[in-house]
Design an enzyme around this catalytic site. Structure first.
Site, PDB file in Angstrom:
ATOM      1  N   ASP A 270     -15.992 -26.004 -38.556  1.00  0.00           N
ATOM      2  CA  ASP A 270     -16.179 -25.106 -37.427  1.00  0.00           C
ATOM      3  C   ASP A 270     -16.542 -25.981 -36.224  1.00  0.00           C
ATOM      4  OD1 ASP A 270     -16.386 -22.971 -35.750  1.00  0.00           O
ATOM      5  OD2 ASP A 270     -17.593 -21.749 -37.116  1.00  0.00           O
TER       6      ASP A 270
HETATM    7  C1  BGC Z   1     -16.284 -19.906 -34.400  1.00  0.00           C
HETATM    8  C2  BGC Z   1     -14.975 -20.014 -35.142  1.00  0.00           C
HETATM    9  C3  BGC Z   1     -13.862 -20.315 -34.166  1.00  0.00           C
HETATM   10  C4  BGC Z   1     -14.202 -21.582 -33.412  1.00  0.00           C
HETATM   11  C5  BGC Z   1     -13.141 -22.004 -32.421  1.00  0.00           C
HETATM   12  C6  BGC Z   1     -16.531 -21.070 -33.479  1.00  0.00           C
HETATM   13  O1  BGC Z   1     -17.596 -20.807 -32.624  1.00  0.00           O
HETATM   14  O2  BGC Z   1     -17.342 -19.793 -35.329  1.00  0.00           O
HETATM   15  O3  BGC Z   1     -14.719 -18.823 -35.834  1.00  0.00           O
HETATM   16  O4  BGC Z   1     -12.646 -20.408 -34.840  1.00  0.00           O
HETATM   17  O5  BGC Z   1     -15.413 -21.381 -32.707  1.00  0.00           O
HETATM   18  O6  BGC Z   1     -13.120 -21.192 -31.326  1.00  0.00           O
END
Ligand code: BGC
Length: 733
Positions: A270
């Site tokens: 993540d």
């Molecule tokens: C989220 C993810 C997301 C990523 C990219 C993170 O803050 O938890 O679900 O895919 O950001 O935007």
């Protein structure tokens, strides 16, 4: 090194005769990937291992790479070897709006929990195929879609993005959605692996759970999703699991995902979830949005480690092989996605509307208050900006059509991610759609900010419809189950003024309903997406017979939950769009051993608690009956009949209700059945033995004894149980 590679290739090719098409695709992608790894120069080996957020954001803002598209992520390709760059967009509801940076517009599916309320894997596949085609047309080849964390707490701010509280329902549905997305020659992820049960302190909270309970619940949802959808990547989560960050977790990534389940794709982090270089050894293959981490560990530090140590060199080759396997299996090198593709927005909106229509759950309908008569003279709409739009959830998953939101309510945040902290209403007007259904009626709308004004309007109307909203977002949880901004008092007052008061809920979470008994009807429309207004009107007027069923339990009160409050909620500051300021000595523990694998309705059954509306609940304008359950514990069959006057669909649900005489409730099969009035259909389901089993000593284990099964119109309203004796059985996946 050479012999290691050859062994891998040989293993990949030696497939059993009955290998599926997906297995064959993976095996040939793996062989190609191994050959490419062999051809890589040392400096090419740390290209695919890290990416950026292609926008000038984070502690060390850098300009976006020239060929990047505004979206969540970008990983450069290796031209010499014909390896394409990875262009990544969020997420499960469509191509994300990225705080308004994208202006081109995309079709928003209803929220994840809404999609799950359809209990319709075919429809999720269609929705996935639709959003995947839009991603592709905009030049993206990776969709960060596939959120499948179970709802362990109804106050979790991301409940709207996820699917349900049940591993079978969530796993089946996410698998279908992912298969749909990947049918576009793009990669989909499944996320957030794992036990990402709350947003409060999301980067420090330690989800503590036994391996047994984890396998029987959250991990099972991922496992089923991976089996059904073959996602080519997995995104590890922000949180800590049993003392180790999810992206730095040997048990989760190496032991469970890659060894036990034999997962061949790659694990991406993540964004801002990578604490160190060691994560590579613990199973992480790619560092995403690396400028958000303390350092770009998977660039130079990784290359240096590999140059010094053969163990690291082998790991680096495996990391590359996994990313390449995903690229080749999706076919993104041979079928490149290029921006400027054609999108049929009308056709795509129809898909979004179909999902929204099947997702709406009719919770109450006193004296058949619904469907509304098209001959109504005066209809008073109150609240929820129903004149112009429908609410959407906040955060990285948010999707907006061309022109952006109809209404944006700023929540006064500041900082780089403040754009996420605003309530946005999608351009789909319930009022317009209602007017189109009842052209002879006078339809009015009041903001609902003054109770006296709303009551005055409700008194003049044949029908009052209150649009009640509860916004939710990634990054923060909700303190309780109430409707905010005095809406509970508003609904009570309107219902007292007009006995024909209908409440339309636009929420991403369960809510309490202190006014319930005073209302004529209540429907949960969730965050209903690009054509939510039209879907709501169709169900209100009976053009569409409601068929949604709750994929999550609506509790009567937080006192019924395993935790009275979200762990850390009282101590931590709200995030205001970023992540809350947390100091190194702050510790938050979410003790998931309290409920173990008894998440949601399973917990309610164990405790003998009655929900406000149970898991699986949903009314229709017709009536159904299920009968004739026959089962041997492996398969089951029964008959579903439409006993009412209208065509309609229901969701047949089969539960394990006890094992060895002890209450143990688990959904073991379901089927959405669409029937003409008076018609019947025989339904057969196969029972996944993992749903009857315990995870014990690294194996699934079914104890010998009696197993009782029952059909339910929901998790609490169950028919007569059929009991079978089953022999003991132990097995590995
Ligand atoms: C989220 C993810 C997301 C990523 C990219 C993170 O803050 O938890 O679900 O895919 O950001 O935007």
């Amino acid at each position: 090194m050479r012999s290691f590679l050859l062994a891998t290739v040989a293993m990949a090719i030696a497939l059993p005769a009955q290998a599926s098409a997906a297995d064959k695709t993976m095996a040939s992608a793996e062989s190609r990937a191994a050959a490419t790894v062999k051809a890589m120069q040392p400096d090419e080996k740390t290209v695919l291992t890290h990416g950026v957020m292609p926008m000038a954001i984070g502690p060390n803002p850098q300009p976006a790479p020239a060929d990047a598209i505004p979206g969540a992520g970008y990983v450069p390709g290796i031209e010499r070897l014909g390896v394409p760059a990875l262009k990544e967009t969020d997420a499960s509801l469509g191509v994300a709006y990225v705080m308004g940076i994208r202006k081109d517009g995309a079709t928003a599916l209803p929220s994840g929990v809404a999609m799950a309320a359809t209990w319709n894997p075919d429809l999720l596949r269609e929705g996935g195929a639709m959003i995947g085609s839009e991603a592709r047309a905009k030049g993206f080849n990776v969709m960060l879609a596939g959120g499948v964390n179970l709802m362990r707490d109804p106050r979790n701010g991301r409940t709207f993005e996820y699917l349900s509280e049940d591993p079978l329902l969530s796993g089946d549905l996410v698998g279908a959605a992912i298969a749909g997305i990947q049918s576009n020659h793009i990669i989909s992820t499944i996320k957030h692996f794992a036990l990402n049960g709350q947003e409060t302190g999301r980067k420090i909270v330690d989800s503590v759970i036994s391996p047994e309970a984890a396998h029987e619940s959250d991990l099972l949802a991922f496992q089923i999703g991976i089996e059904k959808g073959n996602p080519l990547s997995v995104m590890c989560a922000y949180n800590v699991v049993n003392g180790h960050h999810a992206c730095d977790n040997d048990w989760l990534l190496n032991k469970v995902l890659k060894d036990e389940w034999g997962y061949k794709g790659f694990v991406m982090s993540d964004w801002g979830a990578v604490p160190s270089l060691d994560t590579a050894m613990n199973g992480l293959d790619q560092q995403s949005g690396a400028q958000l981490d303390p350092a770009v560990f998977f660039d130079k530090p990784l290359a240096e480690a590999a140059a010094k140590d053969p163990k690291w060199a082998a790991r680096l080759d495996d990391m590359n092989k996994r990313v390449l396997t995903a690229i080749y299996a999706a076919g993104i090198d041979k079928n490149p996605a290029t921006p400027g593709g054609k999108i049929d927005f009308d056709a795509d909106a129809k898909v979004a509307q179909k999902v929204a229509e099947q997702a709406i759950v009719l919770l109450r309908n006193e004296g058949n208050a619904l469907p509304l008569a098209k001959t109504a003279k005066r209809i008073a709409l109150i609240g929820g900006y129903a004149s112009v739009g429908v609410l959407s959830g906040g955060g990285s998953s948010q999707v907006e059509g061309e022109g952006g939101p109809a209404v944006t309510v700023s929540l006064g945040a500041e900082g780089p991610f403040a754009g996420f902290m605003s309530q946005a209403y999608q351009r789909s007007s319930p009022m317009k759609a209602i007017k189109a259904m009842a052209p002879g009626a006078e339809v009015t709308w009041r903001r609902g900010d003054y109770i006296a004004d709303a009551v005055n309007e409700a008194k003049k109307a044949d029908v009052a419809i209150v649009f009640a909203t509860k916004w939710a977002t990634e990054g923060e949880d909700l303190p309780d189950l109430s409707l905010p901004d005095g809406q509970d008092a508003l609904i009570a007052a309107v219902a007292a003024a007009n006995p024909h008061t209908i409440v339309v809920l636009e929420t991403g979470n369960p809510v309490s309903m202190p006014w319930l008994d005073k209302t004529a009807a209540v429907m949960e429309a969730w965050f209903p997406g690009a054509r939510g207004g039209e879907a709501i009107a169709s169900v209100l007027f009976g053009e569409v017979n409601p068929s949604g069923h709750l994929p999550i339990t609506f509790p009567q009160s937080v006192d019924q939950l395993p935790r009275k409050a979200i762990d850390g909620y009282a101590e931590l500051e709200p995030s205001f769009g970023g992540d809350p300021a947390v100091s190194a000595d702050m510790k938050v523990t979410a003790d998931y051993n309290i409920e173990g694998s008894d998440v949601g309705y399973r917990w309610f059954a164990r405790k003998g608690e009655k929900a406000l509306f149970p898991f699986g609940y949903g009314l229709s304008y017709t009536t159904f009956a299920s009968s004739g359950l026959k089962t041997n514990g492996k398969t089951a069959s029964f008959t579903v009949s439409n006993t009412g006057q209208r065509q309609g669909a229901t969701v047949a649900q089969l539960y394990l209700v006890s094992r060895g005489g002890e209450t143990k409730q688990r959904l073991v099969g379901f089927s959405r059945v669409d029937l003409a009035p008076g018609a019947s259909q025989k339904v057969s389901v196969t029972i996944d033995p993992r749903l009857l089993a315990d995870w014990k000593d690294g194996k699934w284990s079914i104890p010998a004894g009696s197993y009782a099964f029952a059909l339910g119109s929901d998790a609490e309203h169950l028919g007569a149980a059929v009991t079978v004796r089953m022999p003991a059985r132990n097995w590995k996946d």
